[in-house]
Design a protein around this motif. Structure first.
Motif, mmCIF file in Angstrom:
data_model
loop_
_atom_site.group_PDB
_atom_site.id
_atom_site.type_symbol
_atom_site.label_atom_id
_atom_site.label_comp_id
_atom_site.label_asym_id
_atom_site.label_seq_id
_atom_site.Cartn_x
_atom_site.Cartn_y
_atom_site.Cartn_z
ATOM 1 N N MET A 195 3.882 -7.666 -4.683
ATOM 2 C CA MET A 195 3.931 -6.527 -4.085
ATOM 3 C C MET A 195 3.150 -8.602 -2.521
ATOM 4 S SD MET A 195 1.098 -3.923 -4.165
ATOM 5 C CE MET A 195 -0.738 -3.781 -4.176
ATOM 6 N N GLY A 219 -6.439 -6.331 2.228
ATOM 7 C CA GLY A 219 -5.569 -5.943 1.071
ATOM 8 C C GLY A 219 -5.344 -7.555 0.801
ATOM 9 N N GLU A 240 -11.518 -7.075 -0.593
ATOM 10 C CA GLU A 240 -10.197 -6.173 -1.768
ATOM 11 C C GLU A 240 -11.385 -5.533 -2.511
ATOM 12 O OE1 GLU A 240 -6.566 -6.918 -2.604
ATOM 13 O OE2 GLU A 240 -7.892 -5.603 -4.283
ATOM 14 N N PHE A 241 -10.862 -4.262 -2.809
ATOM 15 C CA PHE A 241 -11.833 -3.639 -3.402
ATOM 16 C C PHE A 241 -11.176 -3.847 -4.601
ATOM 17 C CE2 PHE A 241 -10.420 0.786 -2.449
ATOM 18 C CZ PHE A 241 -8.444 0.282 -3.149
ATOM 19 N N GLY A 243 -14.928 -4.961 -1.673
ATOM 20 C CA GLY A 243 -15.073 -3.501 -1.350
ATOM 21 C C GLY A 243 -14.137 -3.046 -0.433
ATOM 22 N N SER A 260 -12.411 -1.361 3.048
ATOM 23 C CA SER A 260 -12.550 -1.770 3.884
ATOM 24 C C SER A 260 -13.546 -0.557 5.244
ATOM 25 C CB SER A 260 -11.244 -1.506 4.657
ATOM 26 O OG SER A 260 -10.756 -0.370 4.053
ATOM 27 N N ASP A 266 -1.925 -5.093 5.492
ATOM 28 C CA ASP A 266 -1.177 -5.445 4.481
ATOM 29 C C ASP A 266 -2.346 -5.249 2.948
ATOM 30 O OD1 ASP A 266 0.013 -8.293 2.118
ATOM 31 O OD2 ASP A 266 0.888 -6.056 2.439
ATOM 32 N N HIS A 267 -3.109 -3.668 3.302
ATOM 33 C CA HIS A 267 -3.773 -2.860 2.304
ATOM 34 C C HIS A 267 -2.860 -1.731 2.193
ATOM 35 C CE1 HIS A 267 -5.491 -1.728 5.694
ATOM 36 N NE2 HIS A 267 -6.530 -1.080 5.969
ATOM 37 N N TRP A 268 -3.029 -1.074 1.649
ATOM 38 C CA TRP A 268 -2.529 0.443 1.106
ATOM 39 C C TRP A 268 -2.335 1.180 2.469
ATOM 40 C CZ3 TRP A 268 -1.856 -0.003 -3.358
ATOM 41 C CH2 TRP A 268 -2.628 -0.125 -3.977
ATOM 42 N N LYS A 269 -1.069 1.216 2.477
ATOM 43 C CA LYS A 269 -0.007 1.925 3.824
ATOM 44 C C LYS A 269 -0.680 2.845 4.674
ATOM 45 C CE LYS A 269 1.615 -1.821 2.199
ATOM 46 N NZ LYS A 269 0.607 -2.783 2.161
ATOM 47 N N TYR A 272 -4.307 3.561 5.096
ATOM 48 C CA TYR A 272 -5.628 3.011 5.585
ATOM 49 C C TYR A 272 -5.014 2.243 6.766
ATOM 50 C CZ TYR A 272 -7.470 5.070 1.594
ATOM 51 O OH TYR A 272 -7.605 6.057 0.809
ATOM 52 N N ASP A 304 2.313 -5.798 7.572
ATOM 53 C CA ASP A 304 3.352 -5.479 6.749
ATOM 54 C C ASP A 304 3.994 -4.343 6.660
ATOM 55 O OD1 ASP A 304 3.589 -7.261 3.819
ATOM 56 O OD2 ASP A 304 5.408 -6.953 5.339
ATOM 57 N N ASN A 305 5.549 -4.496 6.443
ATOM 58 C CA ASN A 305 5.541 -3.577 5.463
ATOM 59 C C ASN A 305 6.148 -2.355 6.049
ATOM 60 O OD1 ASN A 305 3.445 -4.097 3.097
ATOM 61 N ND2 ASN A 305 5.618 -4.548 2.628
ATOM 62 N N GLU A 354 9.983 -8.369 0.529
ATOM 63 C CA GLU A 354 9.524 -8.824 -0.401
ATOM 64 C C GLU A 354 10.571 -9.572 -1.173
ATOM 65 O OE1 GLU A 354 7.279 -7.863 1.077
ATOM 66 O OE2 GLU A 354 6.124 -7.491 -0.869
HETATM 67 C C1 LIG Z 1 -9.871 2.526 0.488
HETATM 68 C C2 LIG Z 1 -8.588 1.903 0.665
HETATM 69 C C3 LIG Z 1 -8.597 1.057 2.107
HETATM 70 N N1 LIG Z 1 -9.038 0.297 2.075
HETATM 71 C C4 LIG Z 1 -9.176 -0.924 1.364
HETATM 72 N N2 LIG Z 1 -10.141 -2.351 1.396
HETATM 73 C C5 LIG Z 1 -9.952 -3.271 0.431
HETATM 74 N N3 LIG Z 1 -9.047 -3.333 -0.398
HETATM 75 C C6 LIG Z 1 -7.988 -2.731 -0.458
HETATM 76 C C7 LIG Z 1 -7.803 -1.737 0.380
HETATM 77 N N4 LIG Z 1 -6.945 -0.509 0.475
HETATM 78 C C8 LIG Z 1 -6.244 -1.996 -0.776
HETATM 79 N N5 LIG Z 1 -6.795 -2.884 -0.687
HETATM 80 C C9 LIG Z 1 -6.358 -4.045 -2.228
HETATM 81 O O1 LIG Z 1 -5.468 -4.449 -1.138
HETATM 82 C C10 LIG Z 1 -3.879 -4.378 -2.066
HETATM 83 C C11 LIG Z 1 -2.915 -3.287 -1.420
HETATM 84 C C12 LIG Z 1 -1.807 -3.915 -1.173
HETATM 85 C C13 LIG Z 1 -0.924 -2.218 -1.074
HETATM 86 N N6 LIG Z 1 0.630 -2.921 -0.943
HETATM 87 C C14 LIG Z 1 1.655 -2.357 -1.021
HETATM 88 O O2 LIG Z 1 1.374 -1.209 -1.295
HETATM 89 C C15 LIG Z 1 3.011 -2.601 -0.660
HETATM 90 C C16 LIG Z 1 4.120 -2.368 -1.443
HETATM 91 C C17 LIG Z 1 4.990 -3.110 -1.259
HETATM 92 C C18 LIG Z 1 6.148 -2.051 -1.917
HETATM 93 C C19 LIG Z 1 7.646 -2.135 -1.386
HETATM 94 C C20 LIG Z 1 8.560 -1.279 -1.946
HETATM 95 C C21 LIG Z 1 7.857 -0.805 -3.423
HETATM 96 F F1 LIG Z 1 9.881 -0.354 -4.070
HETATM 97 C C22 LIG Z 1 7.293 -0.799 -3.945
HETATM 98 C C23 LIG Z 1 6.201 -1.758 -3.042
HETATM 99 C C24 LIG Z 1 5.324 -3.593 -0.706
HETATM 100 C C25 LIG Z 1 4.141 -4.106 -0.121
HETATM 101 O O3 LIG Z 1 4.759 -5.706 0.602
HETATM 102 C C26 LIG Z 1 3.023 -4.092 -0.055
HETATM 103 O O4 LIG Z 1 1.730 -4.883 1.114
HETATM 104 C C27 LIG Z 1 -4.471 -4.735 -3.181
HETATM 105 C C28 LIG Z 1 -4.065 -3.732 -4.318
HETATM 106 C C29 LIG Z 1 -5.575 -2.779 -3.166
HETATM 107 O O5 LIG Z 1 -7.157 -3.395 -4.055
#
Ligand SMILES: CCCNc1ncnc2c1ncn2[C@@H]1O[C@H](/C=C/CNC(=O)c2cc(-c3ccc(F)cc3)cc(O)c2O)[C@H](C)[C@H]1O
Ligand SMILES: [Mg+2]
Length: 214
Positions: A40, A66, A90-91, A117, A119, A141-144, A146, A169-170, A199
């Motif tokens: 991703m 993210g 990045e947490f 940590g 966000s 680009d983190h969990w959607k 959020y 993103d996304n 992507e």
């Molecule tokens: C406390 C939480 C919030 N605060 C946070 N604070 C800090 N860091 C955070 C927080 N929330 C998340 N993160 C970090 O960011 C990253 C997470 C990224 C997440 N990205 C997706 O889920 C995605 C899915 C697809 C996709 C598309 C089609 C499919 F079939 C499958 C997948 C495509 C894409 O381009 C995508 O970016 C990392 C893994 C995670 O630890």
């Protein structure tokens, strides 16, 4: 026990990319994720759109929500002028440890500050602890689910200024409907959609650019 995807991506970079050469790191990750295993990363279809927005804004202080493996971190940081910086949040410690190594391989560690940590804890510390007045550019680009709460948090913390550019993103796949509804209907944002593809696939996805109007 097997390796993780971030570990495999780092190994591909160490085996194929030139130390200190950000372009070769980007190309290596794109080749690996297109041919060996999908990951991703914002990727080589949406990536040039990200590049063009970053170049247009030429931010002094940028934020990424993210980091994951640091692919988009490198895409953004390689375009920053000296003296500018990108703060990336990045947490997941396993992702952070890999991303730090990939960012270093690209030779961009001096322009990037990776903070470990969630966000919601780090954003309120930006002014006091990290001496940020406001962000010129934010890449979401983190969990959607959020995207929206963190955008509201950035507003509440006074970290957006007239003209700050948010790029998400996304917004189609996986989709961020609540965020889209907010930035497209709020009088405080001027929003536009850049159509592209998820992507390494032919599936539609895109980036939403939203300018904060103050
Ligand atoms: C406390 C939480 C919030 N605060 C946070 N604070 C800090 N860091 C955070 C927080 N929330 C998340 N993160 C970090 O960011 C990253 C997470 C990224 C997440 N990205 C997706 O889920 C995605 C899915 C697809 C996709 C598309 C089609 C499919 F079939 C499958 C997948 C495509 C894409 O381009 C995508 O970016 C990392 C893994 C995670 O630890
Ligand atoms: Mg993404």
């Amino acid at each position: 026990t097997g390796s993780t995807q971030p570990q495999r991506i780092l190994k591909a970079v160490q085996n194929n990319a030139t130390w200190g050469d950000a372009e070769s790191v980007i190309a290596t990750i794109d080749n690996y994720c297109r041919r060996k295993e999908w990951a991703m990363n914002v990727g080589d279809d949406k990536g040039p759109i990200l590049d063009s927005v970053v170049s247009e804004v030429s931010p002094k202080v940028a934020l990424e929500l993210g980091t994951y493996c640091g692919y988009s971190t490198i895409r953004i940081a390689r375009l920053l002028s000296p003296g500018s910086c990108l703060i990336t949040l990045e947490f997941n410690p396993d992702c952070a440890i890999i991303a730090r190594q990939i960012i270093a391989w690209a030779g961009l560690q001096d322009r990037v500050q990776l903070l470990e940590g969630p966000s919601k804890d780090l954003i309120p510390q930006m002014k006091e602890s990290f001496r940020v007045k406001s962000f010129d550019f934010v890449f979401l680009d983190h969990w959607k689910e959020y995207y929206l709460p963190d955008t509201k948090l950035l507003e509440e913390c006074g970290l957006l200024r007239k003209g700050t550019v948010l790029l998400a993103d996304n917004v189609i796949c996986p989709g961020t409907p609540k965020y889209l509804e907010y930035v497209r209907n709020s009088p405080r944002y001027e929003s536009c959609y850049f159509k592209s593809h998820l992507e390494y696939t032919k599936v539609e996805d895109g980036l939403e650019k939203s300018v904060f109007l103050g």
